[in-house]
Structure formats: structure tokens, C-alpha cells
Write an enzyme that holds these catalytic residues in place. Structure first.
Site, PDB file in Angstrom:
ATOM      1  N   GLU A   1      -6.252   4.597   8.192  1.00 43.54           N
ATOM      2  CA  GLU A   1      -6.139   6.189   7.945  1.00 43.54           C
ATOM      3  C   GLU A   1      -7.330   6.905   7.369  1.00 43.54           C
ATOM      4  O   GLU A   1      -7.609   7.842   7.641  1.00 43.54           O
ATOM      5  CB  GLU A   1      -4.869   6.136   7.140  1.00 43.54           C
ATOM      6  CG  GLU A   1      -3.344   6.161   7.848  1.00 43.54           C
ATOM      7  CD  GLU A   1      -2.417   5.345   7.034  1.00 43.54           C
ATOM      8  OE1 GLU A   1      -2.420   5.261   5.755  1.00 43.54           O
ATOM      9  OE2 GLU A   1      -1.398   4.734   7.589  1.00 43.54           O
TER      10      GLU A   1
ATOM     11  N   SER B   1       4.059  -2.491  10.048  1.00 44.52           N
ATOM     12  CA  SER B   1       5.445  -2.509  10.217  1.00 44.52           C
ATOM     13  C   SER B   1       6.122  -3.863   9.674  1.00 44.52           C
ATOM     14  O   SER B   1       6.993  -4.380  10.313  1.00 44.52           O
ATOM     15  CB  SER B   1       5.815  -2.274  11.698  1.00 44.52           C
ATOM     16  OG  SER B   1       5.541  -0.632  11.892  1.00 44.52           O
TER      17      SER B   1
ATOM     18  N   GLU C   1      -4.938  -4.800  10.524  1.00 41.93           N
ATOM     19  CA  GLU C   1      -3.951  -4.042  10.681  1.00 41.93           C
ATOM     20  C   GLU C   1      -4.167  -3.081  12.002  1.00 41.93           C
ATOM     21  O   GLU C   1      -4.858  -2.158  12.130  1.00 41.93           O
ATOM     22  CB  GLU C   1      -3.925  -2.953   9.458  1.00 41.93           C
ATOM     23  CG  GLU C   1      -3.646  -3.335   8.134  1.00 41.93           C
ATOM     24  CD  GLU C   1      -3.269  -2.450   7.355  1.00 41.93           C
ATOM     25  OE1 GLU C   1      -2.178  -2.870   6.597  1.00 41.93           O
ATOM     26  OE2 GLU C   1      -3.623  -1.173   7.080  1.00 41.93           O
TER      27      GLU C   1
ATOM     28  N   HIS D   1      -9.220   1.484   5.364  1.00 42.01           N
ATOM     29  CA  HIS D   1      -7.819   1.553   5.821  1.00 42.01           C
ATOM     30  C   HIS D   1      -8.000   2.276   7.113  1.00 42.01           C
ATOM     31  O   HIS D   1      -8.644   3.243   7.044  1.00 42.01           O
ATOM     32  CB  HIS D   1      -6.725   2.134   4.913  1.00 42.01           C
ATOM     33  CG  HIS D   1      -5.310   1.884   5.431  1.00 42.01           C
ATOM     34  ND1 HIS D   1      -4.854   2.784   6.065  1.00 42.01           N
ATOM     35  CD2 HIS D   1      -4.565   1.205   5.243  1.00 42.01           C
ATOM     36  CE1 HIS D   1      -3.624   2.312   6.454  1.00 42.01           C
ATOM     37  NE2 HIS D   1      -3.342   1.326   6.041  1.00 42.01           N
TER      38      HIS D   1
ATOM     39  N   GLY E   1       3.290  -1.264   4.166  1.00 36.32           N
ATOM     40  CA  GLY E   1       3.445   0.224   3.791  1.00 36.32           C
ATOM     41  C   GLY E   1       4.894   0.807   3.441  1.00 36.32           C
ATOM     42  O   GLY E   1       5.276   0.362   2.136  1.00 36.32           O
ATOM     43  N   GLY E   2       5.575   1.234   4.383  1.00 33.39           N
ATOM     44  CA  GLY E   2       6.756   1.820   4.172  1.00 33.39           C
ATOM     45  C   GLY E   2       7.733   1.013   3.250  1.00 33.39           C
ATOM     46  O   GLY E   2       8.387   1.241   2.309  1.00 33.39           O
TER      47      GLY E   2
ATOM     48  N   ASN F   1       0.960  -1.247   0.162  1.00 30.89           N
ATOM     49  CA  ASN F   1      -0.095  -0.072   0.031  1.00 30.89           C
ATOM     50  C   ASN F   1       1.000   1.224  -0.068  1.00 30.89           C
ATOM     51  O   ASN F   1       1.545   1.605   1.111  1.00 30.89           O
ATOM     52  CB  ASN F   1      -0.806   0.000   1.289  1.00 30.89           C
ATOM     53  CG  ASN F   1      -1.810   1.270   1.404  1.00 30.89           C
ATOM     54  OD1 ASN F   1      -1.467   2.242   0.643  1.00 30.89           O
ATOM     55  ND2 ASN F   1      -2.306   1.341   2.751  1.00 30.89           N
ATOM     56  N   TRP F   2       0.852   1.987  -0.893  1.00 34.78           N
ATOM     57  CA  TRP F   2       1.869   2.955  -1.219  1.00 34.78           C
ATOM     58  C   TRP F   2       1.214   4.288  -0.593  1.00 34.78           C
ATOM     59  O   TRP F   2       2.091   5.343  -0.417  1.00 34.78           O
ATOM     60  CB  TRP F   2       1.980   3.647  -2.786  1.00 34.78           C
ATOM     61  CG  TRP F   2       3.229   2.635  -3.510  1.00 34.78           C
ATOM     62  CD1 TRP F   2       3.931   1.567  -2.621  1.00 34.78           C
ATOM     63  CD2 TRP F   2       3.481   2.474  -4.768  1.00 34.78           C
ATOM     64  NE1 TRP F   2       4.409   1.086  -3.715  1.00 34.78           N
ATOM     65  CE2 TRP F   2       4.350   1.511  -4.899  1.00 34.78           C
ATOM     66  CE3 TRP F   2       2.972   3.185  -5.776  1.00 34.78           C
ATOM     67  CZ2 TRP F   2       4.720   1.402  -6.192  1.00 34.78           C
ATOM     68  CZ3 TRP F   2       3.412   2.814  -7.092  1.00 34.78           C
ATOM     69  CH2 TRP F   2       4.314   1.880  -7.451  1.00 34.78           C
ATOM     70  N   LYS F   3       0.069   4.254   0.011  1.00 33.73           N
ATOM     71  CA  LYS F   3      -0.463   5.442   0.540  1.00 33.73           C
ATOM     72  C   LYS F   3      -0.446   6.811  -0.136  1.00 33.73           C
ATOM     73  O   LYS F   3      -0.543   6.669  -1.346  1.00 33.73           O
ATOM     74  CB  LYS F   3       0.032   5.527   2.111  1.00 33.73           C
ATOM     75  CG  LYS F   3       0.111   4.287   2.804  1.00 33.73           C
ATOM     76  CD  LYS F   3       0.457   4.348   4.174  1.00 33.73           C
ATOM     77  CE  LYS F   3       0.101   3.012   4.866  1.00 33.73           C
ATOM     78  NZ  LYS F   3       0.502   3.205   6.464  1.00 33.73           N
TER      79      LYS F   3
ATOM     80  N   GLY G   1       3.273   2.043  10.682  1.00 34.55           N
ATOM     81  CA  GLY G   1       4.140   3.120  10.455  1.00 34.55           C
ATOM     82  C   GLY G   1       4.815   3.550  11.682  1.00 34.55           C
ATOM     83  O   GLY G   1       5.531   4.586  11.663  1.00 34.55           O
TER      84      GLY G   1
END
Ligand code: 13P
Length: 248
Positions: A100, A209, A170, A98, A230-231, A9-11, A176
């Protein structure tokens, strides 16, 4: 050996130029795994990069999708993007719910449920995220919160549709933060989710993470079918190193 889903997921990262650059490096990083039937790789990008992602991901032979969509087909919904708009550029997968979206943009469970139904009705696949905050975990409400999030999202769906959804647990406190849930914590929730959904072979991912250093432990758990990353998904090497570490 079970199949592993490695979804990134590149956000709100990755412009069109950065998307193309990612795929310049992706080919060689992915080459060792391209014919590995035990791996499914997917990338989810912001709307403006989806056209480029669709083109690059098709060539690379991986799954690709959007990070959100609105439930109505058209109309006065300024700033939103519809399912037909995604379909026009070949998008089949959509992340929904998500944390976020839930916590920064205040998307309620009912709105997410409408989106899930609309995406399924369009023969697309929702990647449904759910998970508790740190406060909710520490006050002993983890399972109430997730029970509510999951039950609302699948309310009224038939079992075939419940099975088409890809679920992603999640925990908000692990996203993150560099602080992953332990493999036991993640397994506990994913196993519990499978029971709640009542279907043995639904796909349930863990996200929060995930990186090469914790991949083996997490992905070896019985009820964890893969990772939503993510990251570490922003670079082809750190992304695919997650699978490499699992296989090692
Ligand atoms: P991180 O891997 O950066 O913690 O993000 C997880 C996530 O939110 C994936 O959807």
C-alpha cells in the site's frame, strides 16, 4: 516444531480507544499461548495509536511496532515521522515497503532501501514487505519484480544486517481480497527468497488474506515462518485463531 511469527498489520484502523478495547479482549484469547515458545505475536498500529499500543503490548508480552517511518532523523519533511520519535516511545519494529506504501503512495524501491538502512542503523528491526501485482504475475514477471524489490532493499548491507530483517512476501493480488496465494505459490516464492537472500535462517512471513481457514496449509510450508495478517488481526479471536488452526 518451527517457531511461528504471527504479526498483525492494523493498517489505517484502530483509534486509541479501539486499541485499548482490543487488548481488553486480547488477554483471555492469548492466555492459552502466552508461554508457548513456538509462537511470537506482534501488532503494528498507526502512529497515533502507538503510545497506547506500546503500553498495552508491553503488558501483554507481545512484540509491537509502527507501519512506516521516514529515513531522516529530523527536518523539513511535513507529515513524516522519524526514527527517534518512534524510539522515544519504545518502538523497535517497523513495517517498511508495504504494497500500500509502494502502490498508493508511490514509494520507490530506493526510498524503501534508505528506510531499511536507517532502521537497521538505529538498532531497530525492519519488517520488509515485497510482492508482485496480478499483472506482474500473469505476465510472468513475478520473480523479476521481487528480485528487484529485495535486491534494492538489501544492497550494500552486510549479511548480519540482511539476517536481522524480517521479510514478508505479500502478493498484492492477495491483500484484502479474501483470495490467498495457494500454499504452493507462497512456498515457491518464500523458498526462492531464502535462496536469493543467501541466508538459511532468515525469517520469511507470508501475507495476503491469511485466516484460520487457510492457516494450517500456509504455515506448514517449509519456507514460511509465519503470517503478516491484515483484516483478521483486528479482533483478538480471529487473529489468534490463525495459530490455533495451525496447531490443530
Ligand atoms: P489482509 O490479511 O487483510 O489480506 O492484509 C494482508 C496485509 O496486507 C498485511 O500486511
Amino acid at each position: 516444531m518451527k517457531k511461528i511469527y504471527l504479526y498483525g498489520n492494523w493498517k489505517m484502523n484502530m483509534t486509541v480507544a479501539e486499541t485499548k478495547k482490543f487488548f481488553d479482549g486480547f488477554e483471555s484469547a492469548y492466555a492459552p499461548y502466552k508461554n508457548d515458545a513456538g509462537l511470537e505475536v506482534g501488532v503494528f498500529a498507526p502512529f497515533t495509536s502507538l503510545w497506547a499500543l506500546a503500553d498495552c503490548a508491553k503488558k501483554a508480552g507481545i512484540v509491537f511496532g509502527a507501519e512506516n517511518v521516514y529515513s531522516e532523523a529530523s527536518g523539513a519533511f511535513t507529515g513524516e515521522v522519524s526514527i527517534p520519535m518512534l524510539q522515544e516511545i519504545g518502538i523497535k519494529y517497523v513495517i517498511l515497503g508495504h504494497s500500500e506504501r509502494r502502490h498508493i503512495f508511490n514509494e520507490p524501491d530506493e526510498m524503501i532501501a534508505k528506510k531499511v538502512k536507517a532502521v537497521l542503523n538505529a538498532n531497530m528491526i525492519p519488517v520488509l514487505c515485497y510482492g508482485e501485482t496480478l499483472d506482474e504475475r500473469e505476465s510472468g514477471h513475478t520473480f523479476d519484480v521481487m528480485g528487484r524489490q529485495l535486491s534494492t532493499a538489501i544492497d550494500g548491507l552486510n549479511p548480519d544486517d540482511v539476517k536481522k530483517i524480517i521479510y514478508a512476501y505479500e502478493p498484492v493480488w492477495a491483500i484484502g481480497t479474501g483470495k490467498s496465494a495457494s500454499s504452493e505459490q507462497a512456498q515457491e516464492v518464500c523458498g526462492w527468497s531464502r535462496n536469493l537472500l543467501g541466508i538459511k535462517d532468515v525469517v520469511i512471513l507470508y501475507g495476503g488474506s491469511v485466516k484460520a481457514s487457510n492457516a494450517k496449509e500456509l504455515l506448514s510450508m517449509q519456507d514460511i515462518d509465519g503470517a503478516l495478517v491484515g483484516g483478521a488481526a483486528l479482533k483478538p479471536e480471529s487473529f489468534l485463531d490463525i495459530y490455533k488452526a495451525f496447531k490443530a
